[in-house]
Each structure stands twice: as structure tokens, then as C-alpha cells.
Design a protein around this motif. Structure first.
Motif, PDB file in Angstrom:
ATOM      1  N   THR A  91      35.357  20.253  49.579  1.00 18.24           N
ATOM      2  CA  THR A  91      34.181  19.641  48.963  1.00 18.24           C
ATOM      3  C   THR A  91      33.165  20.710  48.598  1.00 18.24           C
ATOM      4  O   THR A  91      32.750  21.506  49.439  1.00 18.24           O
ATOM      5  N   ALA A  92      32.788  20.744  47.321  1.00 17.47           N
ATOM      6  CA  ALA A  92      31.863  21.768  46.837  1.00 17.47           C
ATOM      7  C   ALA A  92      31.583  21.522  45.359  1.00 17.47           C
ATOM      8  O   ALA A  92      32.237  20.694  44.714  1.00 17.47           O
ATOM      9  N   LEU A  93      30.622  22.266  44.867  1.00 14.52           N
ATOM     10  CA  LEU A  93      30.382  22.334  43.425  1.00 14.52           C
ATOM     11  C   LEU A  93      31.245  23.474  42.888  1.00 14.52           C
ATOM     12  O   LEU A  93      31.147  24.597  43.376  1.00 14.52           O
ATOM     13  N   TYR A  94      32.090  23.158  41.925  1.00 16.82           N
ATOM     14  CA  TYR A  94      33.033  24.132  41.402  1.00 16.82           C
ATOM     15  C   TYR A  94      32.543  24.659  40.055  1.00 16.82           C
ATOM     16  O   TYR A  94      32.207  23.880  39.161  1.00 16.82           O
ATOM     17  N   TYR A  95      32.542  25.982  39.937  1.00 18.24           N
ATOM     18  CA  TYR A  95      32.090  26.661  38.729  1.00 18.24           C
ATOM     19  C   TYR A  95      33.229  27.442  38.096  1.00 18.24           C
ATOM     20  O   TYR A  95      34.027  28.059  38.811  1.00 18.24           O
ATOM     21  N   CYS A  96      33.294  27.462  36.782  1.00 19.54           N
ATOM     22  CA  CYS A  96      34.167  28.423  36.125  1.00 19.54           C
ATOM     23  C   CYS A  96      33.299  29.539  35.561  1.00 19.54           C
ATOM     24  O   CYS A  96      32.102  29.365  35.312  1.00 19.54           O
ATOM     25  N   ALA A  97      33.924  30.697  35.409  1.00 22.90           N
ATOM     26  CA  ALA A  97      33.199  31.879  34.973  1.00 22.90           C
ATOM     27  C   ALA A  97      34.106  32.753  34.119  1.00 22.90           C
ATOM     28  O   ALA A  97      35.327  32.798  34.340  1.00 22.90           O
ATOM     29  N   ALA A  98      33.503  33.463  33.202  1.00 22.86           N
ATOM     30  CA  ALA A  98      34.223  34.367  32.309  1.00 22.86           C
ATOM     31  C   ALA A  98      33.689  35.780  32.492  1.00 22.86           C
ATOM     32  O   ALA A  98      32.467  35.987  32.558  1.00 22.86           O
ATOM     33  N   GLY A  99      34.605  36.735  32.583  1.00 18.45           N
ATOM     34  CA  GLY A  99      34.153  38.112  32.731  1.00 18.45           C
ATOM     35  C   GLY A  99      35.287  39.039  33.064  1.00 18.45           C
ATOM     36  O   GLY A  99      36.365  38.948  32.460  1.00 18.45           O
ATOM     37  N   GLY A 100      35.065  39.926  34.014  1.00 21.50           N
ATOM     38  CA  GLY A 100      36.065  40.913  34.401  1.00 21.50           C
ATOM     39  C   GLY A 100      37.023  40.377  35.444  1.00 21.50           C
ATOM     40  O   GLY A 100      36.731  39.401  36.123  1.00 21.50           O
ATOM     41  N   TRP A 101      38.129  41.029  35.592  1.00 22.95           N
ATOM     42  CA  TRP A 101      39.164  40.620  36.541  1.00 22.95           C
ATOM     43  C   TRP A 101      38.711  41.016  37.945  1.00 22.95           C
ATOM     44  O   TRP A 101      38.742  42.163  38.339  1.00 22.95           O
ATOM     45  N   SER A 102      38.287  40.024  38.736  1.00 22.95           N
ATOM     46  CA  SER A 102      37.757  40.334  40.060  1.00 22.95           C
ATOM     47  C   SER A 102      37.612  39.056  40.857  1.00 22.95           C
ATOM     48  O   SER A 102      37.512  37.962  40.294  1.00 22.95           O
ATOM     49  N   SER A 103      37.562  39.191  42.180  1.00 20.83           N
ATOM     50  CA  SER A 103      37.228  38.072  43.048  1.00 20.83           C
ATOM     51  C   SER A 103      35.732  38.065  43.375  1.00 20.83           C
ATOM     52  O   SER A 103      35.262  37.179  44.083  1.00 20.83           O
ATOM     53  N   SER A 104      35.014  39.029  42.850  1.00 17.51           N
ATOM     54  CA  SER A 104      33.571  39.106  43.075  1.00 17.51           C
ATOM     55  C   SER A 104      32.824  38.405  41.951  1.00 17.51           C
ATOM     56  O   SER A 104      33.083  38.664  40.772  1.00 17.51           O
ATOM     57  N   SER A 105      31.886  37.569  42.314  1.00 17.11           N
ATOM     58  CA  SER A 105      31.114  36.855  41.301  1.00 17.11           C
ATOM     59  C   SER A 105      30.314  37.805  40.423  1.00 17.11           C
ATOM     60  O   SER A 105      29.995  37.475  39.280  1.00 17.11           O
ATOM     61  N   GLU A 106      30.028  38.984  40.920  1.00 17.58           N
ATOM     62  CA  GLU A 106      29.224  39.942  40.150  1.00 17.58           C
ATOM     63  C   GLU A 106      29.956  40.439  38.911  1.00 17.58           C
ATOM     64  O   GLU A 106      29.327  40.954  37.991  1.00 17.58           O
ATOM     65  N   ALA A 107      31.269  40.292  38.879  1.00 21.06           N
ATOM     66  CA  ALA A 107      32.042  40.771  37.734  1.00 21.06           C
ATOM     67  C   ALA A 107      32.028  39.801  36.567  1.00 21.06           C
ATOM     68  O   ALA A 107      32.472  40.140  35.472  1.00 21.06           O
ATOM     69  N   TYR A 108      31.507  38.602  36.788  1.00 27.43           N
ATOM     70  CA  TYR A 108      31.582  37.561  35.770  1.00 27.43           C
ATOM     71  C   TYR A 108      30.247  37.430  35.057  1.00 27.43           C
ATOM     72  O   TYR A 108      29.199  37.307  35.679  1.00 27.43           O
ATOM     73  N   GLU A 109      30.324  37.433  33.746  1.00 28.96           N
ATOM     74  CA  GLU A 109      29.117  37.459  32.914  1.00 28.96           C
ATOM     75  C   GLU A 109      28.623  36.059  32.553  1.00 28.96           C
ATOM     76  O   GLU A 109      27.412  35.840  32.430  1.00 28.96           O
ATOM     77  N   TYR A 110      29.546  35.130  32.342  1.00 28.71           N
ATOM     78  CA  TYR A 110      29.171  33.797  31.880  1.00 28.71           C
ATOM     79  C   TYR A 110      29.614  32.752  32.904  1.00 28.71           C
ATOM     80  O   TYR A 110      30.710  32.831  33.453  1.00 28.71           O
ATOM     81  N   TRP A 111      28.754  31.737  33.081  1.00 30.70           N
ATOM     82  CA  TRP A 111      28.995  30.700  34.090  1.00 30.70           C
ATOM     83  C   TRP A 111      28.734  29.325  33.503  1.00 30.70           C
ATOM     84  O   TRP A 111      27.832  29.147  32.679  1.00 30.70           O
ATOM     85  N   GLY A 112      29.533  28.354  33.964  1.00 26.24           N
ATOM     86  CA  GLY A 112      29.257  26.976  33.628  1.00 26.24           C
ATOM     87  C   GLY A 112      28.251  26.384  34.592  1.00 26.24           C
ATOM     88  O   GLY A 112      27.772  27.065  35.513  1.00 26.24           O
ATOM     89  N   GLN A 113      27.942  25.112  34.399  1.00 22.21           N
ATOM     90  CA  GLN A 113      26.961  24.424  35.236  1.00 22.21           C
ATOM     91  C   GLN A 113      27.577  23.828  36.490  1.00 22.21           C
ATOM     92  O   GLN A 113      26.848  23.441  37.410  1.00 22.21           O
TER      93      GLN A 113
END
Length: 121
Positions: A91-113
């Protein structure tokens, strides 16, 4: 610029399945690795799964490996997360993100709501 819109969340019983979708507009998604992250109340955002630009290489968090599957259709500019054998702890709010190949959120530039997934036990 890339705009991401998630869908497919909802309420499901433990053991059930959901399929999340992430549709993109703007630049083509084939330029980016894609990831799914989630955030439960009172918790930090955590990595769930990622797929590389051509959809060949995937990575998963240990907590979802064997139950979730990430895929992408670059022709449709869409990424998916198939979630099976769901547990209350998913159970959680699930986000998709576009960016670099990584498991770190810092690598992703674009995020959904985000789209809410609630699993009842």
C-alpha cells in the motif's frame, strides 16, 4: 519536457493483482530509462522497479522481485507495472519517473503525480 500520468491504482484484496500504467506526452520516452517508486504514509519514497531505454534490462527492489514486472511500449509512449500477489505492505502512492538508469530517485528528471494503491488484508 516530459509529462507523465499514472493510472490503474485502486483498492484490492491481498493476493490480488493490479496493472499500473504511465503515459507520457512531450518528448518520446525512448530517450529515458523509466522507474517506478512508491511512498507510504510516514515513509520515504522507495525504489520499486526500473527498465532501461529499450526495455531489455529490468531491475527490482528485493521486496517486489518475483511479484512485480515492469515493461514498456515505446511505440505507445507508455510504461507498465504489473503487480501480482499484492500484500498489505505494498500500500502506497506509486510514481513513475523518467531519467537515468538507476534505483536512486535523484537520477530521475521527470515525475508523475502518482496513483494510489491500497491493499486490504
Amino acid at each position: 519536457q516530459v509529462q507523465l500520468i499514472e493510472s490503474g491504482g485502486g483498492l484490492v484484496q491481498a493476493g490480488g493483482s493490479l496493472r499500473l500504467s504511465c503515459a507520457a506526452s512531450g518528448r518520446t520516452l525512448s530517450s529515458y530509462a523509466m522507474g517506478w517508486f512508491r511512498q507510504a504514509p510516514g515513509s520515504e519514497r522507495e525504489f520499486v522497479a526500473a527498465v532501461n531505454r529499450d526495455g531489455i534490462v529490468m531491475a527490482y527492489a528485493a521486496s517486489v522481485k518475483g511479484r512485480f514486472a515492469i515493461s514498456r511500449d515505446n511505440a505507445k509512449n507508455t510504461v507498465y507495472l504489473q503487480m501480482n500477489s499484492l500484500k498489505a505492505e505494498d500500500t502506497a502512492l506509486y510514481y513513475c519517473a523518467a531519467g537515468g538508469w538507476s534505483s536512486s530517485s535523484e537520477a530521475y528528471e521527470y515525475w508523475g503525480q502518482g496513483t494510489q494503491v491500497t491493499v486490504s488484508s
